[in-house]
Design a protein around this motif. Structure first.
Motif, PDB file in Angstrom:
ATOM      1  N   ASP A   2      60.825  38.576 -13.189  1.00 18.48           N
ATOM      2  CA  ASP A   2      59.971  38.321 -12.235  1.00 18.48           C
ATOM      3  C   ASP A   2      60.628  38.766 -10.716  1.00 18.48           C
ATOM      4  O   ASP A   2      59.946  38.238  -9.626  1.00 18.48           O
ATOM      5  CB  ASP A   2      59.645  36.984 -12.205  1.00 18.48           C
ATOM      6  CG  ASP A   2      58.665  36.860 -13.469  1.00 18.48           C
ATOM      7  OD1 ASP A   2      57.810  37.519 -13.671  1.00 18.48           O
ATOM      8  OD2 ASP A   2      58.796  35.566 -13.841  1.00 18.48           O
ATOM      9  N   CYS A   3      61.659  39.214 -10.412  1.00 20.35           N
ATOM     10  CA  CYS A   3      62.363  39.500  -9.278  1.00 20.35           C
ATOM     11  C   CYS A   3      61.833  40.998  -8.960  1.00 20.35           C
ATOM     12  O   CYS A   3      61.676  41.789  -9.783  1.00 20.35           O
ATOM     13  CB  CYS A   3      63.904  39.686  -9.537  1.00 20.35           C
ATOM     14  SG  CYS A   3      64.641  38.093  -9.617  1.00 20.35           S
ATOM     15  N   THR A   4      61.773  41.255  -7.648  1.00 17.06           N
ATOM     16  CA  THR A   4      61.489  42.552  -7.544  1.00 17.06           C
ATOM     17  C   THR A   4      62.778  43.626  -7.557  1.00 17.06           C
ATOM     18  O   THR A   4      63.827  43.161  -7.593  1.00 17.06           O
ATOM     19  CB  THR A   4      61.084  42.679  -5.884  1.00 17.06           C
ATOM     20  OG1 THR A   4      62.278  42.471  -4.988  1.00 17.06           O
ATOM     21  CG2 THR A   4      60.038  41.665  -5.329  1.00 17.06           C
ATOM     22  N   LEU A   5      62.176  44.948  -7.736  1.00 17.73           N
ATOM     23  CA  LEU A   5      63.143  46.049  -7.854  1.00 17.73           C
ATOM     24  C   LEU A   5      64.311  45.858  -6.669  1.00 17.73           C
ATOM     25  O   LEU A   5      65.528  46.159  -6.838  1.00 17.73           O
ATOM     26  CB  LEU A   5      62.637  47.312  -7.983  1.00 17.73           C
ATOM     27  CG  LEU A   5      61.414  47.397  -9.308  1.00 17.73           C
ATOM     28  CD1 LEU A   5      60.973  48.918  -9.079  1.00 17.73           C
ATOM     29  CD2 LEU A   5      62.326  47.187 -10.443  1.00 17.73           C
ATOM     30  N   ALA A   6      63.730  45.705  -5.693  1.00 15.00           N
ATOM     31  CA  ALA A   6      64.528  45.635  -4.414  1.00 15.00           C
ATOM     32  C   ALA A   6      65.821  44.323  -4.391  1.00 15.00           C
ATOM     33  O   ALA A   6      67.087  44.473  -4.405  1.00 15.00           O
ATOM     34  CB  ALA A   6      63.999  45.422  -2.991  1.00 15.00           C
ATOM     35  N   GLN A   7      65.273  43.092  -4.872  1.00 12.28           N
ATOM     36  CA  GLN A   7      66.195  42.167  -5.073  1.00 12.28           C
ATOM     37  C   GLN A   7      67.235  42.390  -6.389  1.00 12.28           C
ATOM     38  O   GLN A   7      68.072  42.032  -5.939  1.00 12.28           O
ATOM     39  CB  GLN A   7      65.309  40.930  -5.624  1.00 12.28           C
ATOM     40  CG  GLN A   7      64.486  40.341  -4.465  1.00 12.28           C
ATOM     41  CD  GLN A   7      63.497  39.285  -4.951  1.00 12.28           C
ATOM     42  OE1 GLN A   7      62.953  39.305  -6.115  1.00 12.28           O
ATOM     43  NE2 GLN A   7      63.158  37.984  -4.289  1.00 12.28           N
ATOM     44  N   LEU A   8      66.623  42.862  -7.164  1.00  7.98           N
ATOM     45  CA  LEU A   8      67.515  43.246  -8.436  1.00  7.98           C
ATOM     46  C   LEU A   8      68.769  44.200  -7.950  1.00  7.98           C
ATOM     47  O   LEU A   8      69.823  44.092  -8.175  1.00  7.98           O
ATOM     48  CB  LEU A   8      66.817  43.819  -9.590  1.00  7.98           C
ATOM     49  CG  LEU A   8      65.867  42.984 -10.167  1.00  7.98           C
ATOM     50  CD1 LEU A   8      65.056  43.868 -11.416  1.00  7.98           C
ATOM     51  CD2 LEU A   8      66.692  41.800 -11.112  1.00  7.98           C
ATOM     52  N   ASN A   9      68.261  45.259  -7.206  1.00 10.21           N
ATOM     53  CA  ASN A   9      69.297  46.410  -6.880  1.00 10.21           C
ATOM     54  C   ASN A   9      70.276  45.678  -5.726  1.00 10.21           C
ATOM     55  O   ASN A   9      71.575  46.160  -5.812  1.00 10.21           O
ATOM     56  CB  ASN A   9      68.364  47.465  -6.105  1.00 10.21           C
ATOM     57  CG  ASN A   9      69.499  48.743  -5.911  1.00 10.21           C
ATOM     58  OD1 ASN A   9      69.952  49.331  -7.144  1.00 10.21           O
ATOM     59  ND2 ASN A   9      69.239  49.226  -4.819  1.00 10.21           N
ATOM     60  N   ALA A  10      69.570  44.918  -4.869  1.00  9.68           N
ATOM     61  CA  ALA A  10      70.433  44.186  -3.824  1.00  9.68           C
ATOM     62  C   ALA A  10      71.464  43.482  -4.517  1.00  9.68           C
ATOM     63  O   ALA A  10      72.790  43.156  -4.057  1.00  9.68           O
ATOM     64  CB  ALA A  10      69.828  43.568  -2.843  1.00  9.68           C
ATOM     65  N   GLU A  11      71.026  42.622  -5.550  1.00 11.57           N
ATOM     66  CA  GLU A  11      71.802  41.640  -6.324  1.00 11.57           C
ATOM     67  C   GLU A  11      73.291  42.187  -6.942  1.00 11.57           C
ATOM     68  O   GLU A  11      74.060  41.882  -6.931  1.00 11.57           O
ATOM     69  CB  GLU A  11      71.100  41.015  -7.212  1.00 11.57           C
ATOM     70  CG  GLU A  11      71.975  39.813  -8.054  1.00 11.57           C
ATOM     71  CD  GLU A  11      71.201  39.390  -9.227  1.00 11.57           C
ATOM     72  OE1 GLU A  11      71.731  39.228 -10.400  1.00 11.57           O
ATOM     73  OE2 GLU A  11      70.003  38.899  -8.996  1.00 11.57           O
ATOM     74  N   CYS A  12      73.134  43.442  -7.277  1.00  7.80           N
ATOM     75  CA  CYS A  12      74.224  44.274  -8.034  1.00  7.80           C
ATOM     76  C   CYS A  12      74.903  44.878  -6.917  1.00  7.80           C
ATOM     77  O   CYS A  12      76.239  44.879  -7.000  1.00  7.80           O
ATOM     78  CB  CYS A  12      73.596  45.421  -8.655  1.00  7.80           C
ATOM     79  SG  CYS A  12      72.538  45.060 -10.173  1.00  7.80           S
TER      80      CYS A  12
END
Length: 125
Positions: free
Chosen positions: A105-115
């Motif tokens: 349920d996270c956005t692609l931007a959130q997932l990418n930024a988290e990494c």
């Protein structure tokens, strides 16, 4: 951003386009879909040189929205519903590729930024 997917396309081209937009995420393709929050753990992903026409359940073409505000679940759902393609989004964590099942349920931007944040922290230590 959108990706145009035709029957002549190969998995590797779709993966490359997605990865250019989100360098810490990747798409893997499978023969069967999974439930929301489900996992492909233990399943074999399809080879990157596989033509889309060999794996899709619906013989159609079209655009898939992979905008940064879309969630992993939305993108996975659209690939399946609109084109009959089963995918899983993965994120890079500590040098491994991890399924986004918990973070669907996270956005692609959130997932990418988290990494990216995790990689920066690891670099500093």
């Amino acid at each position: 951003m959108t990706i145009y997917i035709s029957e002549e396309e190969r998995i590797c081209n779709i993966q490359r386009t997605f990865n250019q937009q989100f360098p810490h995420l990747k798409l893997e393709f499978y023969t069967q879909p999974h439930a929301h929050g489900g996992s492909y753990f233990g399943a074999c992903c399809l080879p990157p040189d596989t033509p889309i026409e060999d794996i899709r359940l619906m013989h159609t073409f079209g655009w898939i929205d992979i905008g940064s505000l879309r969630t992993a679940a939305e993108v996975e759902h659209d690939f399946n519903r609109l084109l009959g393609l089963s995918i899983q989004i993965y994120q890079s964590k500590d040098g491994d590729w991890i399924e986004t099942t918990v973070e669907d349920d996270c956005t692609l931007a959130q997932l990418n930024a988290e990494c990216l944040d995790a990689a920066r922290k690891a670099y500093r230590h």
